[in-house]
Every structure is written in structure tokens, then in C-alpha cells.
Design a protein around this motif. Structure first.
Motif, PDB file in Angstrom:
ATOM      1  N   LEU A  42       0.830  -1.194   0.000  1.00 50.20           N
ATOM      2  CA  LEU A  42       0.000   0.000   0.000  1.00 50.20           C
ATOM      3  C   LEU A  42       0.872   1.254   0.000  1.00 50.20           C
ATOM      4  O   LEU A  42       1.934   1.272   0.627  1.00 50.20           O
ATOM      5  N   PRO A  43       0.447   2.319  -0.656  1.00 45.39           N
ATOM      6  CA  PRO A  43       1.227   3.567  -0.597  1.00 45.39           C
ATOM      7  C   PRO A  43       1.343   4.109   0.819  1.00 45.39           C
ATOM      8  O   PRO A  43       2.330   4.756   1.162  1.00 45.39           O
ATOM      9  N   GLU A  44       0.350   3.833   1.665  1.00 43.00           N
ATOM     10  CA  GLU A  44       0.411   4.283   3.058  1.00 43.00           C
ATOM     11  C   GLU A  44       1.583   3.647   3.812  1.00 43.00           C
ATOM     12  O   GLU A  44       2.120   4.236   4.747  1.00 43.00           O
ATOM     13  N   VAL A  45       1.971   2.443   3.397  1.00 47.00           N
ATOM     14  CA  VAL A  45       3.100   1.768   4.034  1.00 47.00           C
ATOM     15  C   VAL A  45       4.386   2.548   3.775  1.00 47.00           C
ATOM     16  O   VAL A  45       5.184   2.793   4.691  1.00 47.00           O
ATOM     17  N   HIS A  46       4.595   2.954   2.541  1.00 48.56           N
ATOM     18  CA  HIS A  46       5.818   3.689   2.197  1.00 48.56           C
ATOM     19  C   HIS A  46       5.842   5.055   2.885  1.00 48.56           C
ATOM     20  O   HIS A  46       6.901   5.518   3.327  1.00 48.56           O
ATOM     21  N   GLU A  47       4.693   5.686   3.003  1.00 52.26           N
ATOM     22  CA  GLU A  47       4.629   6.976   3.696  1.00 52.26           C
ATOM     23  C   GLU A  47       5.006   6.802   5.163  1.00 52.26           C
ATOM     24  O   GLU A  47       5.758   7.607   5.734  1.00 52.26           O
ATOM     25  N   PHE A  48       4.527   5.741   5.783  1.00 51.11           N
ATOM     26  CA  PHE A  48       4.816   5.486   7.187  1.00 51.11           C
ATOM     27  C   PHE A  48       6.288   5.171   7.403  1.00 51.11           C
ATOM     28  O   PHE A  48       6.903   5.632   8.378  1.00 51.11           O
ATOM     29  N   LEU A  49       6.880   4.404   6.510  1.00 50.69           N
ATOM     30  CA  LEU A  49       8.301   4.084   6.625  1.00 50.69           C
ATOM     31  C   LEU A  49       9.156   5.344   6.537  1.00 50.69           C
ATOM     32  O   LEU A  49      10.161   5.471   7.244  1.00 50.69           O
ATOM     33  N   GLY A  50       8.757   6.274   5.692  1.00 53.12           N
ATOM     34  CA  GLY A  50       9.482   7.543   5.607  1.00 53.12           C
ATOM     35  C   GLY A  50       9.399   8.318   6.906  1.00 53.12           C
ATOM     36  O   GLY A  50      10.393   8.910   7.364  1.00 53.12           O
ATOM     37  N   ARG A  51       8.229   8.309   7.543  1.00 58.67           N
ATOM     38  CA  ARG A  51       8.056   8.978   8.822  1.00 58.67           C
ATOM     39  C   ARG A  51       8.908   8.310   9.903  1.00 58.67           C
ATOM     40  O   ARG A  51       9.524   8.965  10.743  1.00 58.67           O
ATOM     41  N   LEU A  52       8.963   6.995   9.860  1.00 62.42           N
ATOM     42  CA  LEU A  52       9.746   6.244  10.839  1.00 62.42           C
ATOM     43  C   LEU A  52      11.241   6.509  10.660  1.00 62.42           C
ATOM     44  O   LEU A  52      11.984   6.619  11.646  1.00 62.42           O
ATOM     45  N   GLU A  53      11.686   6.602   9.433  1.00 61.08           N
ATOM     46  CA  GLU A  53      13.091   6.914   9.172  1.00 61.08           C
ATOM     47  C   GLU A  53      13.492   8.229   9.828  1.00 61.08           C
ATOM     48  O   GLU A  53      14.602   8.361  10.354  1.00 61.08           O
ATOM     49  N   GLY A  54      12.588   9.188   9.799  1.00 60.00           N
ATOM     50  CA  GLY A  54      12.876  10.483  10.413  1.00 60.00           C
ATOM     51  C   GLY A  54      13.110  10.348  11.904  1.00 60.00           C
ATOM     52  O   GLY A  54      14.001  11.006  12.466  1.00 60.00           O
ATOM     53  N   TYR A  55      12.338   9.484  12.571  1.00 61.49           N
ATOM     54  CA  TYR A  55      12.515   9.296  14.015  1.00 61.49           C
ATOM     55  C   TYR A  55      13.791   8.516  14.310  1.00 61.49           C
ATOM     56  O   TYR A  55      14.530   8.850  15.247  1.00 61.49           O
ATOM     57  N   LEU A  56      14.055   7.481  13.527  1.00 60.81           N
ATOM     58  CA  LEU A  56      15.221   6.643  13.774  1.00 60.81           C
ATOM     59  C   LEU A  56      16.527   7.364  13.457  1.00 60.81           C
ATOM     60  O   LEU A  56      17.576   7.029  14.005  1.00 60.81           O
ATOM     61  N   GLY A  57      16.462   8.321  12.571  1.00 62.15           N
ATOM     62  CA  GLY A  57      17.655   9.066  12.209  1.00 62.15           C
ATOM     63  C   GLY A  57      18.605   8.307  11.312  1.00 62.15           C
ATOM     64  O   GLY A  57      19.783   8.643  11.212  1.00 62.15           O
ATOM     65  N   LYS A  58      18.101   7.281  10.640  1.00 59.24           N
ATOM     66  CA  LYS A  58      18.933   6.533   9.697  1.00 59.24           C
ATOM     67  C   LYS A  58      18.022   5.868   8.670  1.00 59.24           C
ATOM     68  O   LYS A  58      16.829   5.629   8.939  1.00 59.24           O
ATOM     69  N   PRO A  59      18.544   5.569   7.492  1.00 60.28           N
ATOM     70  CA  PRO A  59      17.692   4.999   6.452  1.00 60.28           C
ATOM     71  C   PRO A  59      17.295   3.556   6.741  1.00 60.28           C
ATOM     72  O   PRO A  59      17.999   2.826   7.452  1.00 60.28           O
ATOM     73  N   ILE A  60      16.160   3.181   6.187  1.00 57.19           N
ATOM     74  CA  ILE A  60      15.694   1.799   6.243  1.00 57.19           C
ATOM     75  C   ILE A  60      16.047   1.156   4.904  1.00 57.19           C
ATOM     76  O   ILE A  60      15.598   1.607   3.852  1.00 57.19           O
ATOM     77  N   ALA A  61      16.860   0.113   4.940  1.00 60.52           N
ATOM     78  CA  ALA A  61      17.259  -0.547   3.700  1.00 60.52           C
ATOM     79  C   ALA A  61      16.050  -1.222   3.057  1.00 60.52           C
ATOM     80  O   ALA A  61      15.265  -1.883   3.736  1.00 60.52           O
ATOM     81  N   ARG A  62      15.911  -1.040   1.755  1.00 59.55           N
ATOM     82  CA  ARG A  62      14.834  -1.705   1.012  1.00 59.55           C
ATOM     83  C   ARG A  62      15.407  -2.936   0.328  1.00 59.55           C
ATOM     84  O   ARG A  62      16.301  -2.827  -0.509  1.00 59.55           O
ATOM     85  N   LEU A  63      14.900  -4.103   0.696  1.00 65.42           N
ATOM     86  CA  LEU A  63      15.333  -5.345   0.083  1.00 65.42           C
ATOM     87  C   LEU A  63      14.317  -5.734  -0.974  1.00 65.42           C
ATOM     88  O   LEU A  63      13.204  -6.163  -0.644  1.00 65.42           O
ATOM     89  N   ASN A  64      14.655  -5.564  -2.199  1.00 61.37           N
ATOM     90  CA  ASN A  64      13.726  -5.876  -3.279  1.00 61.37           C
ATOM     91  C   ASN A  64      14.005  -7.276  -3.811  1.00 61.37           C
ATOM     92  O   ASN A  64      15.135  -7.588  -4.188  1.00 61.37           O
ATOM     93  N   PRO A  65      12.992  -8.135  -3.861  1.00 56.31           N
ATOM     94  CA  PRO A  65      13.198  -9.458  -4.446  1.00 56.31           C
ATOM     95  C   PRO A  65      13.554  -9.322  -5.919  1.00 56.31           C
ATOM     96  O   PRO A  65      13.110  -8.399  -6.605  1.00 56.31           O
ATOM     97  N   ARG A  66      14.354 -10.241  -6.390  1.00 53.23           N
ATOM     98  CA  ARG A  66      14.812 -10.160  -7.786  1.00 53.23           C
ATOM     99  C   ARG A  66      13.674 -10.412  -8.771  1.00 53.23           C
ATOM    100  O   ARG A  66      13.740  -9.984  -9.917  1.00 53.23           O
ATOM    101  N   ARG A  67      12.654 -11.101  -8.311  1.00 55.68           N
ATOM    102  CA  ARG A  67      11.514 -11.384  -9.184  1.00 55.68           C
ATOM    103  C   ARG A  67      10.232 -11.015  -8.443  1.00 55.68           C
ATOM    104  O   ARG A  67      10.129 -11.220  -7.244  1.00 55.68           O
ATOM    105  N   ASP A  68       9.251 -10.496  -9.191  1.00 57.78           N
ATOM    106  CA  ASP A  68       8.053  -9.967  -8.556  1.00 57.78           C
ATOM    107  C   ASP A  68       6.997 -11.046  -8.344  1.00 57.78           C
ATOM    108  O   ASP A  68       7.198 -12.223  -8.657  1.00 57.78           O
TER     109      ASP A  68
END
Length: 280
Positions: A42-68
């Protein structure tokens, strides 16, 4: 040999609260936060992760599977995943994580993975490690932090909840088969394109002989009929009214719930037996 610390985020409230808890209570640990993106979130998930990154003060690594998801759907003979056959979790969540930590484990590093299983979830188990130097730790269970404690952490930090909790009870793919029927109805209202995409995947699977639909015993095409939508919404309101009457009043510990805790309303365990790696 290095001591490494990792914490997986699902986009849900428990793992977010654990990340906040570890940052605040264990600042000495250099934790790598990660999120495994299936491409169907959901797009709301990505928005929330961005907000969380701001609190943590460091980036959240995105692990993308090689195949969808569509690739793996073809690999599994167009059979949709189900509670009994959760190939989506294995291939789109667990496999990318294992690939990510493999070089560290091969080098002999000790990797501690922190999982957000709460003290009130005795029925849940964490990820089963396949390596002697990959250690699974459950800080909430050790500290006695339950669901109310998780809510306290999110509210006191100012991070709050993901916006999808206004209409949905869990994170995960837009077409997660653990959704309640009212959540499918709301998905169609909030994200009609995602609902149509889920319908198309279901139609393809049924045409190839899949025994499963996204929602048990009912296709999304049938579910979206006006009379059926009205039935689902009416049943949900009856259950919600019944739940509100049954909540005990304790002035010493006011009951705290998420903006709309659908699992509680349906009287099932949170997640309905769902995968911790997806919904925590």
C-alpha cells in the motif's frame, strides 16, 4: 568477525514500535533496519516508513526481491498463495532477507535479528534460523511489552500509526489473503486500481485451475456486487457494536485500541494466524 544487528520492518505497528524501542533503550547498538518490498504494498506503508526513518535518524534498507509476485505466480502454476501454501512469504519476504545476510554469515559474523513478537503472543514463534550464528531475539517478550505497550510507544514517540489503520488492520500486500471481507470492500473504495489488479490475478489463477480465491469461498467479482457489499458492511457494524459493549471498563488501565482494530471486532487473534514477517 563482527557482531551485527538487524531489525525487519513490515510497515505494521509492532515492528515500528520495536524499532523505536530499540533506538531509545539500546542506543549503543548499531542496528540495520530493513524492509522487504514485494512491489505490491500500500502507498500508506511507504509513507509510514518515511516517517519512521525520520525518528530513527537513519535509512531503512529496502530489500527488493529479484523477481516480482507475477513471476512467482507463474512458477507456482498460477495457484494463488493461501494460508496453507504461503509461497509469497517464502519467496518475496524470507528469501531476500536470507540473501541479504548470507555474506555476513559466511564471513563468520554473528547476526542478531530482532523480531516484534509481543509478551501477549505466546502462540507466535519467530523466524527459525538456519544458521548457528544468526540469533533471533524477542525484546518485547523479554520486557513484558504487550499490545497496549506497543500503542504507548507509538503514541509517546509522536510517530503514531500508519494511515491504513483507519480502514485496514494489517500491513502486507494489497491483496493479502488474510484480509477480512470488510477490508476488501474498503480496499475497493480506497484503492480501486489495486482491487482491480487483484481481481485480474484471481481471474487468471482460476482459469488455470487454482482452487483458491483471495477471500475464502468468494471471488472478488462476487464480493463487489452492491447487495453483497451492503451485507458485509452490515455484518461488520453488528460485530463492532457487540465488541464495544463487551469491553470491560478499568479506570486504572483504559483500554487502548488502534483507530479501527478489525481483528478484535471479528473476535480472532490479531493477524488471524498470519505471517509475522509480513504483518508485524
Amino acid at each position: 568477525m563482527t557482531d551485527r544487528h538487524v531489525l525487519g520492518l513490515s510497515g505494521g505497528k509492532d515492528s515500528a514500535a520495536l524499532a523505536i524501542y530499540m533506538r531509545d533503550h539500546h542506543p549503543e547498538l548499531d542496528i540495520d533496519y530493513f524492509f522487504t518490498d514485494t512491489g505490491e504494498e500500500l502507498p500508506e506503508v511507504h509513507e509510514f516508513l518515511g516517517r519512521l526513518e525520520g525518528y530513527l535518524g537513519k535509512p531503512i534498507a529496502r530489500l527488493n526481491p529479484r523477481r516480482d509476485f507475477k513471476f512467482w505466480l507463474r512458477e507456482y502454476n498460477h495457484f494463488l498463495p493461501s494460508p496453507q501454501t504461503r509461497w509469497c512469504t517464502r519467496m518475496l519476504k524470507l528469501a531476500p532477507f536470507e540473501q541479504w545476510v548470507r555474506p555476513w554469515l559466511a564471513a563468520g559474523d554473528k547476526v542478531s535479528s530482532y523480531v516484534a513478537i509481543r509478551a501477549d503472543e505466546d502462540y507466535r514463534e519467530g523466524y527459525s534460523s538456519k544458521s548457528d550464528n544468526l540469533l533471533v531475539k524477542l525484546p518485547f517478550r523479554e520486557a513484558g511489552i504487550d499490545k497496549a505497550g506497543v500503542i504507548d510507544i507509538l503514541e509517546n514517540s509522536g510517530v503514531g500509526y500508519p494511515k491504513y489503520y483507519e480502514w485496514r488492520s494489517r500491513s502486507g500486500c494489497t491483496f493479502c489473503f488474510f484480509q477480512q471481507k470488510i477490508e476488501w470492500v474498503r480496499l475497493r473504495d480506497k484503492h480501486p486500481k489495486a482491487y482491480e489488479a487483484a481481481k485480474a490475478l484471481e481471474k487468471d489463477a482460476l482459469e488455470h485451475g487454482s482452487p483458491f480465491t483471495w477471500s475464502k469461498g468468494e471471488s472478488l467479482s462476487d464480493m463487489e456486487q452492491p447487495e453483497r457489499v451492503a451485507e458485509i458492511e452490515a455484518e461488520y457494524e453488528i460485530r463492532r457494536a457487540r465488541l464495544r459493549k463487551s469491553i470491560p471498563i478499568n479506570p486504572l488501565r483504559p483500554v487502548k485500541v488502534c483507530p479501527d482494530d478489525i481483528d478484535d471486532i471479528y473476535g480472532v487473534d490479531e493477524g488471524n494466524g498470519s505471517c509475522a514477517v509480513c504483518h508485524k
